[in-house]
Design a protein around this motif. Structure first.
Motif, PDB file in Angstrom:
ATOM      1  N   VAL A  20       5.848 -38.314  71.238  1.00 57.27           N
ATOM      2  CA  VAL A  20       6.930 -39.002  71.385  1.00 57.27           C
ATOM      3  C   VAL A  20       6.932 -40.218  71.007  1.00 57.27           C
ATOM      4  O   VAL A  20       8.194 -40.794  70.122  1.00 57.27           O
ATOM      5  CB  VAL A  20       7.451 -38.887  72.717  1.00 57.27           C
ATOM      6  N   ILE A  24       9.008 -42.162  67.684  1.00 62.33           N
ATOM      7  CA  ILE A  24      10.059 -42.966  67.827  1.00 62.33           C
ATOM      8  C   ILE A  24       9.788 -44.194  67.114  1.00 62.33           C
ATOM      9  O   ILE A  24      10.564 -44.915  66.436  1.00 62.33           O
ATOM     10  CB  ILE A  24      10.078 -43.611  69.332  1.00 62.33           C
ATOM     11  N   TYR A  25       8.440 -44.481  67.248  1.00 64.33           N
ATOM     12  CA  TYR A  25       7.813 -45.769  66.365  1.00 64.33           C
ATOM     13  C   TYR A  25       7.820 -45.624  65.021  1.00 64.33           C
ATOM     14  O   TYR A  25       8.313 -46.638  64.186  1.00 64.33           O
ATOM     15  CB  TYR A  25       6.630 -46.203  66.935  1.00 64.33           C
TER      16      TYR A  25
END
Length: 309
Positions: A20, A24-25
Motif C-alpha cells: 500500500v 501510494i508513494y
C-alpha cells in the motif's frame, strides 16, 4: 571502520502495509514529476508567461524534480526490500544532492518573495529591477548557494569516523540519523556546525520572505478599493501557500519532540517533507495561479480539441 550503511526505513512496518505504501508513494512520485514537467512545458510554450515570476517557477519545478528523483526512488526501493544497504560513497552523494536541491528550493522561494515585493511595492521600476539578466543571475546564485551548502554539510559529516553501528533509522542518508553513528571527539562540534549552517540558511530565507510580505501587506492595505486589494494579494497566494507548506512540514520533522513518537511514526512523518511537499507544490501553483491555470487549459485544448480551438 564502516564501509556501508543499513537503512532500516519501512522494515519495521507490517509486510501487509508495504504494498500500500509503495503504490501510494509511487503514484505521488509520478504525479510530482508529471506535474512539474507540465508547468515547465506550459511556461516554455506560452510566450505570455515569459516573465520573471514564471522563470523562477520553472527553476523551482526543476529543483523539485531533481530533489524527488534523488530521494523518492531510494525510498521506494527501501519499501520493497527490508534493511536495504547503501555504500559509503553512495550515501555521501545522496546527502550532497538532497541538501543541494533542498536548499536551492528554499533560496528560490526567497527570490520569488522578492519578485512579488518588487512587483507590488515598486511596479514602475519592476522591468528595471527584474530584468532578464538580473533574474538569470538570481537563479544562478540560488543554485550556487545550494551547492555550497550541500558540499559543506557533506564534507563536515563524512569527515567524521564511523566505527560503531552502521544502522540508519531512516529510509535515506538523513544527516541527523547519520551523525548519531559517528564516533570521535569531533562529533559534537560537527553536529553543532551542521545545525548552525542549516538553521542559519533556512531561518535567513524565512526572515527575508516574512520581511517581503510585511512590505507587501503594507502596500496592499493602502489600496483604496477592496477589489484592488484582493486582486493584488491573489498574485501572492500560491507562493505564500507553498512557503507555509514547505516550512510547516520541515518544522513537523525537525522541531517535534523525539520522545513522543515511535520509529514508525517518525518514518511516516519524514515522508511529509520528502514526498508530500514536492507533491503539493505543482497542485498549489496550478490551482491558485489563474494565469498558469488558464495557460494549462489552453494547452490541453490545443492538443486534444484542435477543431474547437
Amino acid at each position: 571502520m564502516v564501509s556501508e550503511f543499513i537503512l532500516v526505513g519501512f522494515s519495521t512496518f507490517s509486510r501487509h502495509l508495504l504494498p500500500v505504501f509503495f503504490l501510494i508513494y509511487l503514484l505521488m512520485y509520478l504525479f510530482t514529476l508529471l506535474g512539474n514537467l507540465l508547468i515547465m512545458a506550459t511556461v516554455w510554450s506560452d510566450h505570455s508567461l515569459h516573465t520573471p515570476m514564471y522563470l523562477f517557477l520553472c527553476a523551482l519545478s526543476t529543483s523539485e524534480i531533481l530533489f524527488t528523483v534523488t530521494v523518492t526512488p531510494r525510498m521506494l526501493v527501501d519499501i520493497l526490500s527490508s534493511h536495504h544497504s547503501i555504500t559509503f560513497v553512495a550515501c555521501a552523494t545522496q546527502m550532497f544532492f538532497s541538501f543541494t536541491f533542498g536548499f536551492t528550493h528554499s533560496f528560490l522561494l526567497t527570490i520569488m518573495g522578492y519578485d512579488r515585493y518588487v512587483a507590488i511595492c515598486h511596479p514602475l521600476r519592476y522591468n528595471v529591477l527584474m530584468s532578464t539578466d538580473t533574474c538569470a543571475r538570481l537563479v544562478s546564485w540560488t543554485w550556487a548557494g545550494g551547492s555550497v551548502i550541500g558540499m559543506t554539510v557533506t564534507l563536515l559529516v563524512f569527515h567524521l569516523t564511523f566505527c560503531g553501528s552502521n544502522v540508519i533509522h531512516h529510509f535515506v542518508c538523513h544527516v541527523l540519523s547519520l551523525l548519531k553513528l559517528a564516533c570521535g571527539n569531533e562529533t559534537s562540534s560537527v553536529t553543532l556546525s551542521v545545525i548552525l549552517v542549516c538553521l542559519s540558511a533556512l531561518m535567513g530565507c524565512l526572515f527575508l520572505i516574512i520581511l517581503s510580505y510585511v512590505f507587501i501587506m503594507s502596500t496592499i492595505l493602502r489600496i483604496p478599493s477592496a477589489e484592488g486589494r484582493h486582486k493584488t494579494f491573489s498574485t501572492c497566494v500560491s507562493h505564500l501557500t507553498v512557503v507555509i507548506v514547505h516550512y510547516g512540514f520541515a518544522s513537523i520533522i525537525y522541531l517535534k519532540p523525539k520522545s513522543l513518537h515511535s520509529m514508525d511514526s517518525n518514518t511516516l512523518m519524514a515522508t511529509t517533507y520528502t514526498v508530500f511537499t514536492p507533491f503539493l507544490s505543482p497542485i498549489i501553483f496550478s490551482l491558485r495561479n489563474k494565469e498558469l491555470k488558464n495557460a494549462i487549459k489552453k494547452s490541453f485544448q490545443r492538443k486534444f480539441s484542435p477543431l474547437g480551438s
